[in-house]
Design a protein around this motif. Structure first.
Motif, PDB file in Angstrom:
ATOM      1  N   GLY A  70       0.793  -1.229   0.000  1.00 30.68           N
ATOM      2  CA  GLY A  70       0.000   0.000   0.000  1.00 30.68           C
ATOM      3  C   GLY A  70       0.820   1.271   0.000  1.00 30.68           C
ATOM      4  N   ILE A  71       2.094   1.192  -0.345  1.00 29.64           N
ATOM      5  CA  ILE A  71       2.952   2.384  -0.392  1.00 29.64           C
ATOM      6  C   ILE A  71       2.865   2.965  -1.803  1.00 29.64           C
ATOM      7  CG2 ILE A  71       5.296   3.280  -0.117  1.00 29.64           C
ATOM      8  CD1 ILE A  71       5.878   0.775   1.600  1.00 29.64           C
ATOM      9  N   PRO A  72       2.352   4.183  -1.968  1.00 30.30           N
ATOM     10  CA  PRO A  72       2.196   4.750  -3.312  1.00 30.30           C
ATOM     11  C   PRO A  72       3.514   4.786  -4.079  1.00 30.30           C
ATOM     12  CG  PRO A  72       1.064   6.095  -1.676  1.00 30.30           C
ATOM     13  CD  PRO A  72       1.889   5.094  -0.910  1.00 30.30           C
ATOM     14  N   VAL A  73       3.421   4.551  -5.358  1.00 28.93           N
ATOM     15  CA  VAL A  73       4.610   4.518  -6.220  1.00 28.93           C
ATOM     16  C   VAL A  73       5.411   5.801  -6.096  1.00 28.93           C
ATOM     17  CG1 VAL A  73       5.352   4.549  -8.634  1.00 28.93           C
ATOM     18  CG2 VAL A  73       3.679   2.851  -7.873  1.00 28.93           C
ATOM     19  N   TYR A  74       4.710   6.950  -6.057  1.00 29.77           N
ATOM     20  CA  TYR A  74       5.423   8.232  -6.072  1.00 29.77           C
ATOM     21  C   TYR A  74       6.242   8.470  -4.808  1.00 29.77           C
ATOM     22  CZ  TYR A  74       1.617  10.087  -3.154  1.00 29.77           C
ATOM     23  OH  TYR A  74       0.714  10.309  -2.139  1.00 29.77           O
ATOM     24  N   ARG A  75       6.003   7.684  -3.752  1.00 28.05           N
ATOM     25  CA  ARG A  75       6.785   7.850  -2.518  1.00 28.05           C
ATOM     26  C   ARG A  75       7.958   6.883  -2.446  1.00 28.05           C
ATOM     27  NH1 ARG A  75       3.008   7.320   2.459  1.00 28.05           N
ATOM     28  NH2 ARG A  75       4.976   7.844   3.510  1.00 28.05           N
ATOM     29  N   GLN A  76       8.097   6.004  -3.422  1.00 27.70           N
ATOM     30  CA  GLN A  76       9.115   4.963  -3.360  1.00 27.70           C
ATOM     31  C   GLN A  76      10.390   5.349  -4.118  1.00 27.70           C
ATOM     32  OE1 GLN A  76       7.785   0.997  -4.466  1.00 27.70           O
ATOM     33  NE2 GLN A  76       5.650   1.569  -4.080  1.00 27.70           N
ATOM     34  N   THR A  77      11.519   5.019  -3.506  1.00 24.34           N
ATOM     35  CA  THR A  77      12.818   5.043  -4.177  1.00 24.34           C
ATOM     36  C   THR A  77      13.475   3.688  -3.913  1.00 24.34           C
ATOM     37  OG1 THR A  77      13.112   7.431  -3.903  1.00 24.34           O
ATOM     38  CG2 THR A  77      15.097   6.134  -4.315  1.00 24.34           C
ATOM     39  N   LEU A  78      13.901   3.017  -4.984  1.00 22.94           N
ATOM     40  CA  LEU A  78      14.533   1.708  -4.839  1.00 22.94           C
ATOM     41  C   LEU A  78      16.035   1.839  -5.060  1.00 22.94           C
ATOM     42  CD1 LEU A  78      12.006  -0.650  -6.684  1.00 22.94           C
ATOM     43  CD2 LEU A  78      12.116  -0.041  -4.258  1.00 22.94           C
ATOM     44  N   VAL A  79      16.789   1.178  -4.199  1.00 21.88           N
ATOM     45  CA  VAL A  79      18.251   1.217  -4.273  1.00 21.88           C
ATOM     46  C   VAL A  79      18.766  -0.210  -4.323  1.00 21.88           C
ATOM     47  CG1 VAL A  79      20.381   1.940  -3.128  1.00 21.88           C
ATOM     48  CG2 VAL A  79      18.336   3.391  -2.997  1.00 21.88           C
ATOM     49  N   PHE A  80      19.674  -0.474  -5.271  1.00 25.14           N
ATOM     50  CA  PHE A  80      20.296  -1.801  -5.372  1.00 25.14           C
ATOM     51  C   PHE A  80      21.773  -1.620  -5.671  1.00 25.14           C
ATOM     52  CE2 PHE A  80      21.562  -5.504  -7.992  1.00 25.14           C
ATOM     53  CZ  PHE A  80      21.438  -6.481  -7.021  1.00 25.14           C
ATOM     54  N   ASP A  81      22.590  -2.335  -4.920  1.00 24.83           N
ATOM     55  CA  ASP A  81      24.045  -2.261  -5.091  1.00 24.83           C
ATOM     56  C   ASP A  81      24.522  -0.807  -4.997  1.00 24.83           C
ATOM     57  OD1 ASP A  81      26.547  -3.362  -5.420  1.00 24.83           O
ATOM     58  OD2 ASP A  81      26.456  -3.375  -7.608  1.00 24.83           O
ATOM     59  N   ASN A  82      23.941  -0.071  -4.019  1.00 25.83           N
ATOM     60  CA  ASN A  82      24.306   1.318  -3.730  1.00 25.83           C
ATOM     61  C   ASN A  82      23.969   2.285  -4.875  1.00 25.83           C
ATOM     62  OD1 ASN A  82      25.393   0.790  -1.130  1.00 25.83           O
ATOM     63  ND2 ASN A  82      27.297   0.072  -2.078  1.00 25.83           N
ATOM     64  N   GLU A  83      23.090   1.864  -5.797  1.00 25.63           N
ATOM     65  CA  GLU A  83      22.675   2.717  -6.905  1.00 25.63           C
ATOM     66  C   GLU A  83      21.167   2.917  -6.864  1.00 25.63           C
ATOM     67  OE1 GLU A  83      24.484   4.241  -9.173  1.00 25.63           O
ATOM     68  OE2 GLU A  83      26.462   3.410  -8.677  1.00 25.63           O
ATOM     69  N   THR A  84      20.736   4.182  -7.006  1.00 24.09           N
ATOM     70  CA  THR A  84      19.303   4.463  -7.117  1.00 24.09           C
ATOM     71  C   THR A  84      18.820   4.003  -8.481  1.00 24.09           C
ATOM     72  OG1 THR A  84      19.469   6.369  -5.632  1.00 24.09           O
ATOM     73  CG2 THR A  84      17.549   6.264  -7.083  1.00 24.09           C
ATOM     74  N   LEU A  85      17.732   3.251  -8.508  1.00 28.16           N
ATOM     75  CA  LEU A  85      17.249   2.661  -9.750  1.00 28.16           C
ATOM     76  C   LEU A  85      16.273   3.598 -10.458  1.00 28.16           C
ATOM     77  CD1 LEU A  85      16.619  -1.010  -8.524  1.00 28.16           C
ATOM     78  CD2 LEU A  85      18.727   0.021  -9.426  1.00 28.16           C
ATOM     79  N   ASP A  86      16.538   3.860 -11.725  1.00 31.30           N
ATOM     80  CA  ASP A  86      15.649   4.688 -12.542  1.00 31.30           C
ATOM     81  C   ASP A  86      14.428   3.877 -12.953  1.00 31.30           C
ATOM     82  OD1 ASP A  86      17.393   6.838 -12.442  1.00 31.30           O
ATOM     83  OD2 ASP A  86      18.477   6.210 -14.238  1.00 31.30           O
ATOM     84  N   ASP A  87      13.283   4.530 -13.006  1.00 32.58           N
ATOM     85  CA  ASP A  87      12.016   3.842 -13.279  1.00 32.58           C
ATOM     86  C   ASP A  87      12.004   3.089 -14.595  1.00 32.58           C
ATOM     87  OD1 ASP A  87      10.925   4.636 -10.897  1.00 32.58           O
ATOM     88  OD2 ASP A  87       9.685   6.233 -11.730  1.00 32.58           O
ATOM     89  N   GLU A  88      12.698   3.617 -15.619  1.00 35.37           N
ATOM     90  CA  GLU A  88      12.598   2.999 -16.939  1.00 35.37           C
ATOM     91  C   GLU A  88      13.507   1.779 -17.120  1.00 35.37           C
ATOM     92  OE1 GLU A  88      15.606   6.369 -17.253  1.00 35.37           O
ATOM     93  OE2 GLU A  88      13.633   6.039 -16.350  1.00 35.37           O
ATOM     94  N   LEU A  89      14.436   1.561 -16.177  1.00 37.94           N
ATOM     95  CA  LEU A  89      15.316   0.399 -16.277  1.00 37.94           C
ATOM     96  C   LEU A  89      14.542  -0.883 -16.002  1.00 37.94           C
ATOM     97  CD1 LEU A  89      18.530   1.650 -14.417  1.00 37.94           C
ATOM     98  CD2 LEU A  89      18.207   1.390 -16.885  1.00 37.94           C
ATOM     99  N   ASP A  90      15.002  -1.995 -16.606  1.00 39.96           N
ATOM    100  CA  ASP A  90      14.368  -3.278 -16.306  1.00 39.96           C
ATOM    101  C   ASP A  90      15.262  -4.097 -15.386  1.00 39.96           C
ATOM    102  OD1 ASP A  90      16.385  -4.343 -17.929  1.00 39.96           O
ATOM    103  OD2 ASP A  90      15.067  -4.605 -19.655  1.00 39.96           O
TER     104      ASP A  90
END
Length: 238
Positions: free
Chosen positions: A35-55
């Motif tokens: 239930g966490i809105p998409v616009y409030r989320q930031t995802l980080v992997f391997d110390n890198e912020t992930l851009d929305d358009e990446l797969d």
């Protein structure tokens, strides 16, 4: 595959994703799960912020990987900003006040009313990124006086086709610079659903009582929006 999501607060959880899923699609799954809105989320992997358009594959996320989830605070419902909106290539800008939680579609509707065009023709961009209807103004970190570019798609070019031995015309969308033979392909697509009578022994097109060269464009033939093109049985001798 399954990945573990580690939020800043609360216990980790697991979600199932596909190799072709984009980061935005992963966020949508998190929203559905927690239930966490998409616009409030930031995802980080391997110390890198992930851009929305990446797969997933582009992010090198593997089965069992751990992804960090940063949740931004909910902006106040009453928070407002003023955007500088203008139609490219003009440099003139119009101030439009919006709430940060407004969906992008609401801003598009305001622009549509100002430009007096259909909503589907209005596209909005900020820093070269298209603003998507499924997201909110705050998703794009727009602030007071941020610039939003408006691009108006050209209107659909429609011709009216009168099939062989028919009384009713059929509206077909083409491009004015398309070659006339494109119309043949479009009619073949429509034939099963509309039961068009397209003579099996061959047919050709007539515009303004003249046979059309299918290797020439509609523009070359002087076809205007809404013009009638008739289907005749037979072939044209050259």
């Amino acid at each position: 595959m399954e990945v573990f999501v580690e939020p800043q607060e609360g216990s980790p959880f697991c979600i199932r994703i596909g190799c072709s899923d984009t980061v935005l699609e992963i966020k949508a799954k998190i929203e559905k799960h927690r239930g966490i809105p998409v616009y409030r989320q930031t995802l980080v992997f391997d110390n890198e912020t992930l851009d929305d358009e990446l797969d997933v594959e582009g992010c090198n996320i593997l089965d069992g990987s751990r992804v960090w989830l940063i949740v931004a605070p909910e902006p106040p419902q009453s928070a407002k900003i003023e955007l500088c909106v203008g139609t490219l290539p003009s440099v003139m800008r119009l101030p439009i006040e919006v709430q940060v939680n407004d969906p992008v579609k609401r801003l598009r509707e305001v622009v549509r009313s100002l430009e007096d065009v259909s909503l589907e023709r209005v596209k909005l961009y900020a820093d070269g990124t298209e603003l998507e209807d499924g997201r909110r103004i705050c998703d794009y970190e727009l602030q007071d006086n941020s610039s939003v570019d408006v691009r108006i798609k050209p209107p659909k070019f429609m011709v009216m086709v009168l099939p062989w031995k028919a009384d009713l015309k059929v509206a077909v969308e083409v491009k004015q610079l398309d070659k006339v033979k494109v119309l043949r392909k479009e009619l073949e697509k429509l034939q099963p659903s509309l039961e068009l009578d397209l003579p099996s022994e061959g047919y050709f097109f007539i515009h303004n009582q003249s046979g059309m060269d299918e290797d020439k464009s509609f523009q070359w033939h002087g076809v205007e929006m809404g013009d009638t093109i008739e289907v005749f049985r037979g072939t044209i001798s050259r």
